[in-house]
Scaffold this active site. Structure first.
Site, short mmCIF file in Angstrom:
data_model
loop_
_atom_site.label_atom_id
_atom_site.label_comp_id
_atom_site.label_asym_id
_atom_site.label_seq_id
_atom_site.Cartn_x
_atom_site.Cartn_y
_atom_site.Cartn_z
N ASN A 10 0.86 -1.19 0.00
CA ASN A 10 0.00 0.00 0.00
C ASN A 10 0.89 1.24 0.00
O ASN A 10 1.49 1.57 1.03
CB ASN A 10 -0.89 -0.04 1.26
CG ASN A 10 -1.70 1.23 1.43
OD1 ASN A 10 -1.83 2.03 0.50
ND2 ASN A 10 -2.26 1.42 2.61
N TRP A 11 0.95 1.91 -1.14
CA TRP A 11 1.84 3.08 -1.26
C TRP A 11 1.26 4.30 -0.55
O TRP A 11 1.92 5.32 -0.44
CB TRP A 11 2.08 3.42 -2.73
CG TRP A 11 2.88 2.40 -3.48
CD1 TRP A 11 3.38 1.22 -2.99
CD2 TRP A 11 3.29 2.47 -4.85
NE1 TRP A 11 4.06 0.55 -3.98
CE2 TRP A 11 4.02 1.30 -5.14
CE3 TRP A 11 3.10 3.39 -5.88
CZ2 TRP A 11 4.57 1.03 -6.39
CZ3 TRP A 11 3.64 3.14 -7.14
CH2 TRP A 11 4.37 1.97 -7.39
N LYS A 12 0.02 4.23 -0.13
CA LYS A 12 -0.66 5.39 0.47
C LYS A 12 -0.51 6.61 -0.46
O LYS A 12 -0.46 6.43 -1.67
CB LYS A 12 -0.13 5.67 1.88
CG LYS A 12 -0.07 4.40 2.74
CD LYS A 12 0.15 4.71 4.18
CE LYS A 12 0.42 3.43 4.95
NZ LYS A 12 0.21 3.55 6.37
N HIS A 96 -9.38 0.68 5.13
CA HIS A 96 -8.11 1.02 5.77
C HIS A 96 -8.36 2.03 6.89
O HIS A 96 -9.16 2.94 6.76
CB HIS A 96 -7.13 1.60 4.75
CG HIS A 96 -5.74 1.66 5.28
ND1 HIS A 96 -5.32 2.66 6.14
CD2 HIS A 96 -4.68 0.83 5.13
CE1 HIS A 96 -4.06 2.43 6.47
NE2 HIS A 96 -3.65 1.33 5.88
N GLU A 98 -6.76 4.50 7.93
CA GLU A 98 -6.57 5.92 7.63
C GLU A 98 -7.81 6.50 6.96
O GLU A 98 -8.15 7.66 7.15
CB GLU A 98 -5.30 6.10 6.77
CG GLU A 98 -4.05 5.92 7.62
CD GLU A 98 -2.83 5.43 6.88
OE1 GLU A 98 -2.79 5.51 5.63
OE2 GLU A 98 -1.90 4.94 7.56
N GLU A 175 -5.33 -5.55 10.59
CA GLU A 175 -4.43 -4.41 10.71
C GLU A 175 -4.71 -3.67 12.02
O GLU A 175 -5.53 -2.73 12.05
CB GLU A 175 -4.66 -3.44 9.54
CG GLU A 175 -4.22 -3.98 8.21
CD GLU A 175 -3.49 -2.91 7.42
OE1 GLU A 175 -2.37 -3.16 7.01
OE2 GLU A 175 -4.05 -1.82 7.25
N GLY A 181 2.33 1.98 10.89
CA GLY A 181 3.24 3.11 10.79
C GLY A 181 3.91 3.49 12.10
O GLY A 181 4.51 4.56 12.20
N SER A 220 3.49 -2.40 10.46
CA SER A 220 4.93 -2.35 10.70
C SER A 220 5.64 -3.66 10.34
O SER A 220 6.55 -4.09 11.05
CB SER A 220 5.22 -1.96 12.16
OG SER A 220 4.73 -0.66 12.41
N GLY A 241 2.78 -1.17 4.37
CA GLY A 241 2.72 0.26 4.08
C GLY A 241 4.11 0.80 3.82
O GLY A 241 4.66 0.66 2.73
N GLY A 242 4.72 1.41 4.85
CA GLY A 242 6.01 2.08 4.70
C GLY A 242 7.07 1.27 3.96
O GLY A 242 7.74 1.80 3.06
C1 PEP Z 1 -0.73 0.00 6.11
O1 PEP Z 1 -0.80 1.17 5.80
O2 PEP Z 1 -1.62 -0.79 5.73
C2 PEP Z 1 0.38 -0.47 6.93
C3 PEP Z 1 0.35 -1.69 7.38
O3 PEP Z 1 1.38 0.43 7.16
P1 PEP Z 1 2.83 0.12 7.79
O4 PEP Z 1 3.35 -1.14 7.15
O5 PEP Z 1 3.65 1.32 7.46
O6 PEP Z 1 2.63 -0.06 9.26
#
Ligand code: PEP
Length: 260
Positions: A10-12, A96, A98, A175, A181, A220, A241-242
């Site tokens: 997920n590039w957000k 998600h 966010e 999640e 994050g 994470s 994500g990141g």
């Molecule tokens: C996400 O945005 O779905 C996520 C899991 O982010 P991260 O890996 O950065 O915690």
């Protein structure tokens, strides 16, 4: 049952035409190193065509980070499931945290949001696009011991909305919001317990669907903790994500999924 692992990036709201090109080059150059893993990338929608052009004909799939529950019409800023089909999307993310937080800011209650997610889920399935439904408790809910209640509420609502069998064309992603994050991943044991909870709930309706549905962990995940998470029996890969913004990090996670 052996389920094929899936790693979703997920590039957000990150990237540019130039940086996407570099990221795609880096992943594609190493794609042979993670055979037998489904991998999908979720760029911001404006870069969908760029990603489609690069990934078409490769083993990697792509999709968007959200979709509308409606098919077309006066819904400014929204994107529909038929539009995703126009761009060859195999998957779509929904629910998600966010997105949930942004909607919550405009006053929608979490239960209402769960029903909207169920409608988006139905809209994706109708177009043959695999929904990846994000489910997770907030830090407050976690501290109050409400994880089970929050997780099972959405599982129940999507089963009620589209029937249990539809889950065999879907993916669930646990999640925990406190892990997204933050660098503070859930322990493999904690995540495994929550995944088991979901699978057992589905099994009450249909054992075969429960055994076949892919359940991802997100929060994470990095190259160095991916193997311990993915080696849990009910964790079928990750939503990243990141770490999906760096080719080598993302590839390390895909390789971890390939080697468990
Ligand atoms: C996400 O945005 O779905 C996520 C899991 O982010 P991260 O890996 O950065 O915690």
């Amino acid at each position: 049952m052996v389920r094929k692992p899936l790693v979703a990036g997920n590039w957000k709201m990150n990237g540019s035409s130039a940086s996407n090109e570099k990221l795609l080059d880096g992943i594609l150059a190493q794609a042979d190193s993670f055979p037998a893993v489904d991998v999908a990338l979720f760029p911001p929608a404006v870069y969908l065509q760029q990603v489609q052009q690069r990934l078409q004909g490769t083993t990697l799939a792509w999709g968007t980070q959200n979709l509308s529950q409606f098919r077309q019409g006066a819904y400014t800023g929204e994107i529909s499931a038929p539009m995703l089909n126009d761009f060859g999307c195999k998957y779509v993310l929904m629910g998600h945290s966010e997105r949930r937080c942004l909607y919550a800011e405009i006053g929608l209650d979490q239960l209402v949001l769960d029903y909207i997610i169920a409608e988006k889920y139905g809209a994706a399935l109708k177009e043959g696009i695999t929904p990846i439904v994000c489910i997770g408790e907030s830090p407050e809910e976690h501290e109050q011991g409400k994880t089970e209640e929050v997780i099972l509420r959405l599982v129940d609502i999507i089963i009620e909305h589209s029937g249990v069998k539809a889950l065999s064309q879907a993916v669930l992603a646990y999640e925990p919001v406190w892990a997204i994050g933050t660098g503070k991943s859930a322990t493999p044991e904690w995540a495994q317990d929550v995944h088991t909870l979901m699978r057992e709930r589905i099994a009450k309706h249909d054992q075969a669907t429960a055994e076949s549905v892919q359940i991802l962990y997100g929060g994470s995940v990095k190259g160095d903790n991916a193997s311990s998470l993915f080696s849990m029996p009910d964790i079928d890969g990750g939503l990243i994500g990141g770490a999906s913004l760096d080719a080598d990090n993302f590839v390390a996670i895909c390789q971890a999924a390939a080697s468990v």
